[in-house]
Design an enzyme around this catalytic site. Sequence first.
Site, PDB file in Angstrom:
ATOM      1  N   LYS A   1      -7.806 -12.865   2.039  1.00 43.39           N
ATOM      2  CA  LYS A   1      -7.889 -13.957   3.009  1.00 43.39           C
ATOM      3  C   LYS A   1      -6.451 -14.397   3.238  1.00 43.39           C
ATOM      4  CE  LYS A   1      -9.432 -18.688   3.834  1.00 43.39           C
ATOM      5  NZ  LYS A   1      -9.982 -19.936   3.244  1.00 43.39           N
TER       6      LYS A   1
ATOM      7  N   ILE B   1     -12.607 -16.200   7.225  1.00 37.39           N
ATOM      8  CA  ILE B   1     -13.235 -17.232   6.397  1.00 37.39           C
ATOM      9  C   ILE B   1     -12.815 -18.541   7.032  1.00 37.39           C
ATOM     10  CG2 ILE B   1     -13.353 -18.336   4.135  1.00 37.39           C
ATOM     11  CD1 ILE B   1     -12.910 -15.543   2.900  1.00 37.39           C
TER      12      ILE B   1
ATOM     13  N   TYR C   1       2.364 -24.301  -6.996  1.00 38.86           N
ATOM     14  CA  TYR C   1       3.293 -25.129  -7.766  1.00 38.86           C
ATOM     15  C   TYR C   1       4.259 -24.317  -8.625  1.00 38.86           C
ATOM     16  CZ  TYR C   1       5.125 -29.072 -10.463  1.00 38.86           C
ATOM     17  OH  TYR C   1       5.964 -29.993 -11.035  1.00 38.86           O
TER      18      TYR C   1
ATOM     19  N   ARG D   1       0.063 -24.191   1.292  1.00 37.62           N
ATOM     20  CA  ARG D   1      -0.444 -24.994   0.176  1.00 37.62           C
ATOM     21  C   ARG D   1       0.177 -24.606  -1.161  1.00 37.62           C
ATOM     22  NH1 ARG D   1      -4.853 -28.317   1.049  1.00 37.62           N
ATOM     23  NH2 ARG D   1      -5.891 -28.076   3.052  1.00 37.62           N
TER      24      ARG D   1
ATOM     25  N   TYR E   1      -6.273 -14.579  -1.928  1.00 42.68           N
ATOM     26  CA  TYR E   1      -6.148 -15.678  -0.952  1.00 42.68           C
ATOM     27  C   TYR E   1      -4.693 -16.112  -0.921  1.00 42.68           C
ATOM     28  CZ  TYR E   1      -7.122 -20.327   1.130  1.00 42.68           C
ATOM     29  OH  TYR E   1      -7.132 -21.455   1.917  1.00 42.68           O
TER      30      TYR E   1
ATOM     31  N   THR F   1     -10.618 -24.474  -0.985  1.00 42.15           N
ATOM     32  CA  THR F   1      -9.846 -25.659  -0.608  1.00 42.15           C
ATOM     33  C   THR F   1     -10.698 -26.652   0.168  1.00 42.15           C
ATOM     34  OG1 THR F   1      -7.920 -24.219  -0.403  1.00 42.15           O
ATOM     35  CG2 THR F   1      -7.735 -26.416   0.542  1.00 42.15           C
ATOM     36  N   THR F   2     -11.456 -26.143   1.155  1.00 40.57           N
ATOM     37  CA  THR F   2     -12.271 -26.992   2.016  1.00 40.57           C
ATOM     38  C   THR F   2     -13.392 -27.670   1.233  1.00 40.57           C
ATOM     39  OG1 THR F   2     -11.748 -25.505   3.845  1.00 40.57           O
ATOM     40  CG2 THR F   2     -13.569 -27.025   4.203  1.00 40.57           C
TER      41      THR F   2
END
Length: 293
Positions: A165, A207, A110, A141, A136, A47-48
């Site tokens: 994560k 992380i 989504y 999100r 993850y 994402t980052t």
Amino acid sequence: MNSKFLGTGVALVTPFKMDLSVDHEALANIVNFNIENGTDYLVISGTTGESVTITKQEKKDIVATISEANNGRVPMVLGIGGNNTAAIIEEITITNLSHMDAILSVAPYYSKPTQEGLYQHFKAISEASPIDVILYNVPGRTSKNMEPSTTIRLANDFKNIVAVKEAGNNVAQYLRLIKDKPEDFLVISGDDDLALGVVLAGGAGVISVIGQAFPKTFSAMIRLGLEGKAQEAYDLHFKLMDVIGYIFEENNPAGIKAVFEALNLCKDTVRLPLVPASSQLKAKIARFVSDFR
């Protein structure tokens, strides 16, 4: 226990030049800065790293730059995830994973699958992956929480699913995972603000987003936490607490890129629909960076 993913991993940014092309020189500098200051492993294209606005070719080029800069010094994890299971399996199949130690795969966003849907999704990914898989979970999100029971079920059923994560910002959920996990399964914090508490409770590390900007202090904090030295570790946590809040105040990764700009490591440029941090937030961040000792 898989010691490759103990300690501090960092979710690397993708630096952009003013024309929005990838700044490979800045990326290599950030990798070296992290490895030289105690970061234990690198996470690429999460994402980052603005993975959703990176092209397939850019992703290959980013991996090449990071691999070359790293030169085998620390383990590397590659983000391969999404909400189209078949497409993820195809990407795993065609990607050269020989330099990677694991893939990090985000829970589908989504689509809002059931817990059984999440299980079947990650079952398919596990069976397709020639290397270890880190789950993850980031419900803020994805809009769907992967329940601890689903994570534990996957951990028990698939040997190459070695870690999660967890980024639900939910202390009770962390504790449930740590309590019920198989002995060699790793619970990795994806929440910078909770990371130390998670480690002290039995988590494997983090992380991190902020860790890549203050790798020496942040990795020392996590190391002390793993050693059970709570007071010394919290002394370092409190030094970083304000900036952890700042970087998530508006958007990630706009916040962390503002920190990097203040550190002269890269521009604060992001790709739409993201926009750079506001001038007020940048001023707070610049002040923190200049005062940090």
